[in-house]
Enzyme design. Structure first.
Site, short mmCIF file in Angstrom:
data_model
loop_
_atom_site.label_atom_id
_atom_site.label_comp_id
_atom_site.label_asym_id
_atom_site.label_seq_id
_atom_site.Cartn_x
_atom_site.Cartn_y
_atom_site.Cartn_z
N GLU A 70 0.88 -1.21 -0.11
CA GLU A 70 0.00 0.00 0.07
C GLU A 70 0.87 1.28 -0.09
O GLU A 70 0.23 2.37 0.23
CB GLU A 70 -1.00 0.14 1.26
CG GLU A 70 -1.84 -1.05 1.36
CD GLU A 70 -2.88 -1.34 0.31
OE1 GLU A 70 -2.81 -0.55 -0.49
OE2 GLU A 70 -4.05 -1.87 0.32
N HIS A 89 -3.17 3.87 7.44
CA HIS A 89 -4.11 3.17 6.56
C HIS A 89 -4.58 2.20 7.63
O HIS A 89 -3.74 1.39 7.69
CB HIS A 89 -3.52 2.62 5.06
CG HIS A 89 -4.32 1.86 4.65
ND1 HIS A 89 -5.72 2.11 4.37
CD2 HIS A 89 -4.14 0.52 4.05
CE1 HIS A 89 -6.36 0.76 3.75
NE2 HIS A 89 -5.19 0.06 3.52
N HIS A 91 -7.74 -1.07 8.39
CA HIS A 91 -9.11 -1.78 7.80
C HIS A 91 -9.94 -1.82 9.11
O HIS A 91 -10.52 -3.03 9.48
CB HIS A 91 -8.89 -3.14 7.35
CG HIS A 91 -7.96 -3.10 6.23
ND1 HIS A 91 -6.91 -4.28 5.87
CD2 HIS A 91 -7.25 -2.14 5.35
CE1 HIS A 91 -6.06 -3.97 4.75
NE2 HIS A 91 -6.41 -2.53 4.60
N TYR A 116 -17.38 16.99 16.20
CA TYR A 116 -15.91 16.57 16.27
C TYR A 116 -15.29 15.96 14.83
O TYR A 116 -14.11 16.15 14.53
CB TYR A 116 -15.73 15.57 17.43
CG TYR A 116 -16.51 16.02 18.52
CD1 TYR A 116 -15.68 16.98 19.49
CD2 TYR A 116 -17.81 15.68 18.92
CE1 TYR A 116 -16.66 17.63 20.71
CE2 TYR A 116 -18.31 16.08 20.10
CZ TYR A 116 -17.62 17.13 20.91
OH TYR A 116 -18.40 17.45 21.95
N HIS A 156 -12.88 -1.31 1.51
CA HIS A 156 -11.67 -1.51 1.85
C HIS A 156 -11.07 -1.02 2.90
O HIS A 156 -10.62 -1.90 3.86
CB HIS A 156 -10.63 -0.91 0.80
CG HIS A 156 -9.21 -1.05 0.99
ND1 HIS A 156 -8.13 -0.95 -0.27
CD2 HIS A 156 -8.38 -1.56 1.97
CE1 HIS A 156 -7.03 -1.26 0.44
NE2 HIS A 156 -7.11 -1.49 1.53
#
Length: 215
Positions: A70, A89, A91, A116, A156
């Protein structure tokens, strides 16, 4: 603390927050004129210095562990702004679930349900589905219109950038919470913040927010 120490601490924080199940997710940070990126399959809660790849800002692997597939996604955010010094990143379950739904608007997949989210994150577009590790993920980040510092990747997960690793981690946590609230309220009539309220929050907190236009 060194950048490596900060990365190891950030990985633990993401796991402690429930955002990185198993060996999923990857993190990176600027270290001078290069990046340190967590390697393929490295569990974020148990990182050590041998788990990081050294990558140039142009994407050349300079040494260390095998770079995460990634990495192009991270490079996209660094290419968008020199102010981005860390990228996370993950999941995480709520963000991944919400990335499987239709976006709230073109500019932000996540609706403005709490102040927020607008204050800490701002507009969070849904980027197109790509095969995990596709170089197109980086292109999507670079080419997406408008100002943003977080995005959902269709089916994703999420990716966020920050001026520091604590900033990026906090933003990833807020994205997860915003997605959780959006999922909890999906089946009921819900009250979103008004355009005036989101504009005021965005201005006061210097967060990116694009008011949807009527087609």
């Amino acid at each position: 603390m060194t950048v490596m120490d900060d990365l190891i601490a950030a990985g633990r924080a993401l796991v402690d927050a429930g955002l990185s199940p198993g060996t999923s997710g990857n993190i990176s940070a600027r270290d001078g004129d290069r990046l340190l990126v967590s390697g393929t399959g490295a569990p974020l809660g148990a990182l050590d210095p041998s788990d990081f790849a050294v990558v140039s800002l142009g994407g050349t692997v300079l040494g260390g562990a095998k770079a995460s597939k990634e990495t192009p996604l991270h490079l996209g955010f660094y290419g968008r702004s020199s102010g981005n010094h860390a990228v996370v990143h993950v999941h995480s379950p709520q963000a991944t679930a919400f990335s499987c739904t239709e976006p709230w608007s073109r500019a932000s997949a996540i609706p403005p349900l709490t102040p927020y989210f607008v204050m800490r994150v701002g507009s969070t577009p849904l980027l197109p589905y790509r095969m995990p590790g596709s170089p197109q993920l980086g292109d999507d980040v670079l080419e997406a219109p408008g100002e943003f510092r977080a995005a959902l990747l269709a089916n994703h997960g999420s990716v966020v950038a920050g001026i520091s690793l604590p900033d990026a981690v906090e933003r990833a946590v807020e994205v997860e919470e915003a997605c959780r609230i959006a999922l909890l309220t999906a089946s009921a009539p819900r009250r979103e913040l008004t355009d005036e309220q989101t504009a005021d929050l965005s201005q006061r907190w210097q967060s990116p927010w694009t008011t949807p236009t009527v087609d």
